[in-house]
Scaffold this motif. Structure first.
Motif, PDB file in Angstrom:
ATOM      1  N   LEU A  25       0.818  -1.211   0.000  1.00 12.98           N
ATOM      2  CA  LEU A  25       0.000   0.000   0.000  1.00 12.98           C
ATOM      3  C   LEU A  25       0.857   1.269   0.000  1.00 12.98           C
ATOM      4  O   LEU A  25       0.320   2.353  -0.163  1.00 12.98           O
ATOM      5  N   ASN A  26       2.126   1.087   0.174  1.00 17.50           N
ATOM      6  CA  ASN A  26       3.034   2.245   0.236  1.00 17.50           C
ATOM      7  C   ASN A  26       4.332   1.885  -0.481  1.00 17.50           C
ATOM      8  O   ASN A  26       5.064   1.031  -0.035  1.00 17.50           O
ATOM      9  N   VAL A  27       4.537   2.526  -1.599  1.00 17.33           N
ATOM     10  CA  VAL A  27       5.740   2.222  -2.371  1.00 17.33           C
ATOM     11  C   VAL A  27       6.560   3.496  -2.549  1.00 17.33           C
ATOM     12  O   VAL A  27       6.036   4.521  -2.985  1.00 17.33           O
ATOM     13  N   THR A  28       7.851   3.414  -2.186  1.00 14.50           N
ATOM     14  CA  THR A  28       8.746   4.557  -2.346  1.00 14.50           C
ATOM     15  C   THR A  28       9.878   4.137  -3.267  1.00 14.50           C
ATOM     16  O   THR A  28      10.587   3.165  -2.993  1.00 14.50           O
ATOM     17  N   VAL A  29       9.993   4.845  -4.347  1.00  8.68           N
ATOM     18  CA  VAL A  29      11.030   4.509  -5.329  1.00  8.68           C
ATOM     19  C   VAL A  29      11.757   5.768  -5.787  1.00  8.68           C
ATOM     20  O   VAL A  29      11.273   6.884  -5.584  1.00  8.68           O
ATOM     21  N   LEU A  30      12.899   5.527  -6.397  1.00 16.38           N
ATOM     22  CA  LEU A  30      13.661   6.649  -6.949  1.00 16.38           C
ATOM     23  C   LEU A  30      13.137   6.958  -8.350  1.00 16.38           C
ATOM     24  O   LEU A  30      12.675   6.064  -9.064  1.00 16.38           O
ATOM     25  N   ARG A  31      13.236   8.202  -8.689  1.00 16.76           N
ATOM     26  CA  ARG A  31      12.849   8.596 -10.043  1.00 16.76           C
ATOM     27  C   ARG A  31      13.655   7.770 -11.055  1.00 16.76           C
ATOM     28  O   ARG A  31      14.849   7.530 -10.850  1.00 16.76           O
ATOM     29  N   GLY A  32      12.983   7.322 -12.093  1.00 13.15           N
ATOM     30  CA  GLY A  32      13.661   6.549 -13.130  1.00 13.15           C
ATOM     31  C   GLY A  32      13.623   5.048 -12.909  1.00 13.15           C
ATOM     32  O   GLY A  32      13.953   4.286 -13.817  1.00 13.15           O
ATOM     33  N   SER A  33      13.223   4.612 -11.705  1.00 15.81           N
ATOM     34  CA  SER A  33      13.170   3.167 -11.446  1.00 15.81           C
ATOM     35  C   SER A  33      11.741   2.644 -11.640  1.00 15.81           C
ATOM     36  O   SER A  33      10.881   3.358 -12.171  1.00 15.81           O
ATOM     37  N   GLU A  34      11.505   1.427 -11.223  1.00 14.13           N
ATOM     38  CA  GLU A  34      10.192   0.816 -11.397  1.00 14.13           C
ATOM     39  C   GLU A  34       9.414   0.781 -10.088  1.00 14.13           C
ATOM     40  O   GLU A  34      10.004   0.656  -9.026  1.00 14.13           O
ATOM     41  N   ALA A  35       8.080   0.845 -10.226  1.00 13.10           N
ATOM     42  CA  ALA A  35       7.208   0.680  -9.065  1.00 13.10           C
ATOM     43  C   ALA A  35       6.251  -0.462  -9.397  1.00 13.10           C
ATOM     44  O   ALA A  35       5.716  -0.525 -10.507  1.00 13.10           O
ATOM     45  N   ARG A  36       6.103  -1.380  -8.429  1.00  9.64           N
ATOM     46  CA  ARG A  36       5.260  -2.560  -8.687  1.00  9.64           C
ATOM     47  C   ARG A  36       4.182  -2.710  -7.617  1.00  9.64           C
ATOM     48  O   ARG A  36       4.449  -2.496  -6.437  1.00  9.64           O
ATOM     49  N   PHE A  37       3.008  -3.134  -8.081  1.00 13.07           N
ATOM     50  CA  PHE A  37       1.886  -3.359  -7.159  1.00 13.07           C
ATOM     51  C   PHE A  37       1.197  -4.665  -7.574  1.00 13.07           C
ATOM     52  O   PHE A  37       1.109  -4.966  -8.768  1.00 13.07           O
ATOM     53  N   ASN A  38       0.692  -5.411  -6.608  1.00 15.96           N
ATOM     54  CA  ASN A  38      -0.020  -6.665  -6.885  1.00 15.96           C
ATOM     55  C   ASN A  38      -1.491  -6.544  -6.508  1.00 15.96           C
ATOM     56  O   ASN A  38      -1.821  -6.017  -5.458  1.00 15.96           O
ATOM     57  N   ILE A  39      -2.331  -7.103  -7.336  1.00 16.36           N
ATOM     58  CA  ILE A  39      -3.742  -7.214  -6.965  1.00 16.36           C
ATOM     59  C   ILE A  39      -4.083  -8.704  -7.055  1.00 16.36           C
ATOM     60  O   ILE A  39      -3.643  -9.390  -7.975  1.00 16.36           O
ATOM     61  N   SER A  40      -4.750  -9.175  -6.026  1.00 16.32           N
ATOM     62  CA  SER A  40      -5.142 -10.587  -6.047  1.00 16.32           C
ATOM     63  C   SER A  40      -6.610 -10.730  -5.646  1.00 16.32           C
ATOM     64  O   SER A  40      -7.088 -10.024  -4.757  1.00 16.32           O
ATOM     65  N   ASP A  97       4.719  11.356 -10.760  1.00 21.28           N
ATOM     66  CA  ASP A  97       3.915  10.130 -10.595  1.00 21.28           C
ATOM     67  C   ASP A  97       3.513   9.937  -9.132  1.00 21.28           C
ATOM     68  O   ASP A  97       2.657   9.089  -8.834  1.00 21.28           O
ATOM     69  N   THR A  98       4.157  10.667  -8.276  1.00 21.36           N
ATOM     70  CA  THR A  98       3.859  10.565  -6.851  1.00 21.36           C
ATOM     71  C   THR A  98       2.367  10.806  -6.623  1.00 21.36           C
ATOM     72  O   THR A  98       1.807  11.821  -7.070  1.00 21.36           O
ATOM     73  N   GLY A  99       1.758   9.843  -5.959  1.00 21.78           N
ATOM     74  CA  GLY A  99       0.325   9.980  -5.691  1.00 21.78           C
ATOM     75  C   GLY A  99      -0.333   8.619  -5.555  1.00 21.78           C
ATOM     76  O   GLY A  99       0.326   7.635  -5.217  1.00 21.78           O
ATOM     77  N   ASP A 100      -1.634   8.598  -5.845  1.00 21.95           N
ATOM     78  CA  ASP A 100      -2.410   7.361  -5.688  1.00 21.95           C
ATOM     79  C   ASP A 100      -2.250   6.438  -6.886  1.00 21.95           C
ATOM     80  O   ASP A 100      -2.260   6.889  -8.030  1.00 21.95           O
ATOM     81  N   VAL A 101      -2.160   5.181  -6.583  1.00 14.00           N
ATOM     82  CA  VAL A 101      -2.209   4.142  -7.605  1.00 14.00           C
ATOM     83  C   VAL A 101      -3.418   3.289  -7.235  1.00 14.00           C
ATOM     84  O   VAL A 101      -3.468   2.738  -6.140  1.00 14.00           O
ATOM     85  N   SER A 102      -4.418   3.228  -8.152  1.00 12.55           N
ATOM     86  CA  SER A 102      -5.641   2.513  -7.802  1.00 12.55           C
ATOM     87  C   SER A 102      -5.977   1.435  -8.829  1.00 12.55           C
ATOM     88  O   SER A 102      -5.594   1.519  -9.993  1.00 12.55           O
ATOM     89  N   CYS A 103      -6.662   0.434  -8.299  1.00 10.62           N
ATOM     90  CA  CYS A 103      -7.061  -0.685  -9.132  1.00 10.62           C
ATOM     91  C   CYS A 103      -8.559  -0.936  -8.922  1.00 10.62           C
ATOM     92  O   CYS A 103      -9.030  -1.045  -7.787  1.00 10.62           O
ATOM     93  N   GLY A 104      -9.253  -0.989 -10.006  1.00  3.91           N
ATOM     94  CA  GLY A 104     -10.693  -1.232  -9.919  1.00  3.91           C
ATOM     95  C   GLY A 104     -11.060  -2.497 -10.683  1.00  3.91           C
ATOM     96  O   GLY A 104     -10.609  -2.690 -11.801  1.00  3.91           O
ATOM     97  N   VAL A 105     -11.759  -3.386 -10.004  1.00  4.14           N
ATOM     98  CA  VAL A 105     -12.229  -4.623 -10.630  1.00  4.14           C
ATOM     99  C   VAL A 105     -13.745  -4.549 -10.715  1.00  4.14           C
ATOM    100  O   VAL A 105     -14.432  -4.640  -9.686  1.00  4.14           O
ATOM    101  N   GLN A 114      -0.226   4.032  -2.241  1.00  2.82           N
ATOM    102  CA  GLN A 114       0.506   5.303  -2.346  1.00  2.82           C
ATOM    103  C   GLN A 114       1.855   5.083  -3.021  1.00  2.82           C
ATOM    104  O   GLN A 114       2.559   4.124  -2.695  1.00  2.82           O
ATOM    105  N   LEU A 115       2.144   5.973  -3.940  1.00  3.07           N
ATOM    106  CA  LEU A 115       3.452   5.931  -4.601  1.00  3.07           C
ATOM    107  C   LEU A 115       4.207   7.217  -4.276  1.00  3.07           C
ATOM    108  O   LEU A 115       3.662   8.317  -4.443  1.00  3.07           O
TER     109      LEU A 115
END
Ligand SMILES: *[C@@H]1O[C@H](CO)[C@@H](O)[C@H](O)[C@H]1NC(C)=O
Ligand SMILES: *[C@@H]1O[C@H](CO)[C@@H](O)[C@H](O)[C@H]1NC(C)=O
Ligand SMILES: *[C@@H]1O[C@H](CO)[C@@H](O)[C@H](O)[C@H]1NC(C)=O
Ligand SMILES: *[C@@H]1O[C@H](CO)[C@@H](O)[C@H](O)[C@H]1NC(C)=O
Ligand SMILES: *[C@@H]1O[C@H](CO)[C@@H](O)[C@H](O)[C@H]1NC(C)=O
Ligand SMILES: *[C@@H]1O[C@H](CO)[C@@H](O)[C@H](O)[C@H]1NC(C)=O
Length: 350
Positions: A25-40, A97-105, A114-115
């Motif tokens: 629910l909280n991902v902190t990354v450096l600019r230029g890298s990747e951010a990953r989230f899982n939905i199950s 890109d900093t902000g909410d990352v949301s997934c809707g099913v 949060q990113l």
């Protein structure tokens, strides 16, 4: 037992309730890298959409597959027979890109994470290697520029982390980025490596800049020279004082000796005179009261004279031998005996 509990929990969270599970629910990354989230989710689904902040960036249709709107966004299918699992990837993340990352099913409640995107800037010690005289202080200035958020600046001197209270850091924000300046005072004891480190939480290894504090033993030589010269001077003064004192004492001793010698000399002369006659000299004027006529021979023995008078005269070399002394005594006695007067003679034995 615990695994059963967690399985039940997972079933409740995903399958039983039918609510998709988003993590982390909280991902902190450096600019230029990747951010990953899982939905199950465990329930059958047909449509899934991913949004960055408020913008729809990717949709998945169980029938037709993935339709990305931008090449920066992608998904990976980790689904198994039991559970549907999709990983959402944002590549080359931007600061904005900093902000909410949301997934809707479908119509299920939207899941939001949060990113945070951080910026890694530069760090450098200004001025490079520094040279100071031993015992003097060197001020190292470290500049960390272009960081977000405010970087943590720290120092390592000779491999040892410097206490936070030993340096000052100040920061300013410029165009959404932070520039920090840190000042470290190092006392020149011996040559050491000085390292300035700057970091933000997403950075696994802090960025660093290191230079050397070169300590010149210049002050030591000066100090040694000063100490040596002072010591040498003190020694010289002591030596002179000692010599003067010694001379004075010797002079005093000499004068007193001379006095003594003068006295002794006269005594020697006196006794010498006596010696010169080679006989004990009578003192006819010397009269002891109460002494009767019977002056015996025993009163004039050697020991009697030795113990009573002119003990000092034994220091005088044996100019007169025992026989002469004996003769002196004998003659003195004879004279005394001859006259029969009550007289006490003092004879010098030498
Ligand atoms: C998420 O991470 C940021 C930065 O690391 C932190 O400030 C924030 O408190 C975290 N939020 C949660 C809910 O953990
Ligand atoms: C998502 O799930 C897959 C499979 O369990 C795992 O390999 C991956 O590391 C997960 N990704 C994240 C960001 O947790
Ligand atoms: C995802 O993977 C599962 C298991 O491998 C497969 O059954 C399913 O068709 C895949 N979904 C898509 C949209 O590719
Ligand atoms: C976000 O930043 C990138 C460059 O870093 C820029 O191209 C893009 O237009 C920005 N997006 C928004 C919404 O400001
Ligand atoms: C600083 O000193 C180190 C070790 O003495 C040396 O290797 C290095 O080249 C020096 N750097 C500069 C910029 O003078
Ligand atoms: C830090 O700054 C304060 C105020 O400017 C000053 O009094 C203090 O001596 C400084 N400390 C160091 C280690 O430079």
């Amino acid at each position: 037992m615990a695994s059963v509990f967690f399985t039940l929990l997972l079933l409740y969270a995903t399958g039983v309730s039918g609510v998709p599970q988003l993590e982390p629910l909280n991902v902190t990354v450096l600019r230029g890298s990747e951010a990953r989230f899982n939905i199950s989710l465990s329930e059958e689904w047909y449509s899934m959409s991913w949004m960055l902040k408020t913008v729809l960036v990717l949709t998945i249709n169980s029938g037709t597959g993935v339709s990305e709107h931008n090449r920066r966004f992608a998904v990976t299918n980790y689904s198994s027979a039991d559970i549907y699992c999709w990983e959402f990837i944002i590549r080359d993340v931007w600061r904005n890109d900093t902000g909410d990352v949301s997934c809707g099913v479908q119509e299920k409640p939207t899941q939001t994470a949060q990113l945070f995107v951080q910026e890694s800037g530069t760090v450098r010690i200004v001025g490079g290697n520094m040279t100071v005289a031993q015992g003097h202080q060197a001020i190292f200035r470290c500049e960390a520029s272009g960081w977000f958020p405010k970087p943590t600046v720290s120092w390592v001197v000779d491999g040892v982390v410097v206490d936070q209270n030993s340096y000052n850091s100040s920061s300013e924000a410029l165009d959404g980025l932070y520039n920090s300046i840190s000042l470290l005072t190092v006392r020149g004891v011996n040559s050491v490596q000085v390292k300035c480190l700057a970091s933000v939480s997403a950075l696994t290894t802090p960025l660093s800049s290191s230079f050397y504090l070169v300590v010149e033993p210049h002050d030591w030589t000066v100090l040694i020279a000063v100490v040596c010269s002072i010591g040498g001077f003190a020694l010289l003064v002591l030596l002179i004082l000692g010599i003067v004192f010694c001379c004075k004492r010797r002079k005093e001793a000499k004068s007193s000796y001379q006095k003594e010698m003068g006295r002794t000399g006269s005594q020697i002369q006196m006794s010498g005179g006596a010696v010169g006659q080679k006989q004990g000299k009578e003192n006819p004027a010397y009269v002891i009261d109460g002494q009767t006529t019977g002056v015996t021979h025993s009163e004039f023995n050697d020991s009697g004279y030795i113990q009573t008078n002119y003990t000092k005269h034994f220091e005088i070399p044996d100019l007169v031998n025992g026989n002469q002394a004996a003769n002196g005594h004998a003659s003195a006695y004879n004279i005394l005996g001859g006259t029969g007067v009550r007289k006490h003679r003092h004879v010098t034995i030498v």
